[in-house]
Design an enzyme around this catalytic site. Structure first.
Site, mmCIF file in Angstrom:
data_model
loop_
_atom_site.group_PDB
_atom_site.id
_atom_site.type_symbol
_atom_site.label_atom_id
_atom_site.label_comp_id
_atom_site.label_asym_id
_atom_site.label_seq_id
_atom_site.Cartn_x
_atom_site.Cartn_y
_atom_site.Cartn_z
ATOM 1 N N GLY A 14 0.779 -1.226 0.000
ATOM 2 C CA GLY A 14 0.000 0.000 0.000
ATOM 3 C C GLY A 14 0.811 1.275 0.000
ATOM 4 O O GLY A 14 1.843 1.392 -0.673
ATOM 5 N N TYR A 164 -10.851 3.332 15.313
ATOM 6 C CA TYR A 164 -9.980 3.853 14.258
ATOM 7 C C TYR A 164 -9.864 5.369 14.369
ATOM 8 O O TYR A 164 -8.758 5.931 14.274
ATOM 9 C CB TYR A 164 -10.518 3.457 12.884
ATOM 10 C CG TYR A 164 -9.606 3.851 11.752
ATOM 11 C CD1 TYR A 164 -8.345 3.270 11.614
ATOM 12 C CD2 TYR A 164 -9.989 4.815 10.819
ATOM 13 C CE1 TYR A 164 -7.495 3.633 10.578
ATOM 14 C CE2 TYR A 164 -9.147 5.173 9.778
ATOM 15 C CZ TYR A 164 -7.903 4.579 9.658
ATOM 16 O OH TYR A 164 -7.052 4.943 8.638
#
Length: 280
Positions: A14, A164
């Site tokens: 990524g 998160y």
């Protein structure tokens, strides 16, 4: 030639991998901090094939395990006397809430506490650069975070999105804490939003969360685009960015944050609590 050295967490895929390749292209040597040795070796080989003059080292560590981070720090310190950039890129959002043996939510440990322990243990090596930078990858999801939820043990009220958001808010507060404590030293600290990147982020999601990720896919950018701000902050001249020390970036520019919990008092509180947990 004294080449610059960048330590990058989560560099095997990524945005982290795109950042590593982008910095190798500009002449940096690399230290990759990843969880899997097999993936580390594959990444090392892939970068060397494309950039054969780059030194690519790696260290294995699990950011959810502070003891693992401490051991990695010891190994890095045996081999290096200077690190020019620390790019705290690794992070994830849990599909289901889980806790460490000490009761802390795992993604918060990985997204914040592991990076905190890594970074503060290497600050003298970054200072030795004389133009060091610490770059913390946050997210626009910091707007979902609340300091009042931070570090509550075995918090059954947490959801994946709350956890998160809390981790990404912590990344920004950690950056503010670094900038305050390193004022006058040749180290700058930044946080950033890489954009909505079409990586394997959310690949572990199920149910409605998975549905939301699928809806967003057509609007996501590439890993290379997501790495642009990290690469900009790592490569632009010290003089060009020193006035923005401690600030939050997106698309290579200073960006306003979106959370009233981003205060100096909260940054100080998080720093002290984090120190208590990871040890001085």
């Amino acid at each position: 030639m004294n080449k610059k050295i960048a330590l990058i967490t989560g560099a095997n895929s990524g945005v982290g991998l795109a950042t590593a390749k982008g910095l190798a292209a500009t002449g940096f040597d690399l230290i990759l901090l990843v969880r899997s040795e097999a993936k580390a070796k594959a990444t090392q080989e892939a970068i060397l094939q494309r950039f054969p003059v780059t030194k690519v080292d790696y260290e294995i560590a699990d950011l959810e395990d502070i003891d693992s981070v401490r051991f990695a720090v010891q190994q890095i310190r045996k081999r290096y006397v200077k690190i020019d950039r620390i790019i705290n890129n690794a992070g994830y959002s849990p599909d289901e809430i889980a806790f460490t043996k000490d009761g802390y939510e795992k993604s918060f440990v990985a997204n914040h506490l592991g990076h905190f322990a890594l970074t503060i243990s290497l600050l003298d090596l970054v200072e030795a650069s004389q133009e060091g930078r610490i770059i913390n990858i946050s997210s626009a999801a910091h707007g979902l975070g609340k300091v009042s939820r931070f570090l509550i043990k075995n918090d059954k009220n947490l959801t994946a999105f709350k956890a998160y958001g809390d981790g990404k808010l912590a990344n920004i507060l950690f950056t503010k804490g670094l900038a305050k404590r390193l004022a006058g030293k040749p180290i700058l600290a930044f946080s950033l939003h890489p954009g909505l990147v079409g990586t394997n982020f959310g690949g572990n999601f199920t149910g409605f969360s998975s549905f939301l990720i699928k809806l967003a896919k057509p609007f996501m950018i590439s890993s290379e685009e997501g790495a642009e701000t990290s690469i900009f902050l790592a490569t632009t001249s010290f003089e060009n960015v020193k006035r923005d020390n401690g600030k939050y970036f997106a698309k290579c520019k200073v960006k306003s944050t979106n959370n009233n919990d981003i205060t100096t008092d909260n940054a100080d509180w998080l720093w002290e609590r984090s120190l208590e947990i990871v040890g001085k």
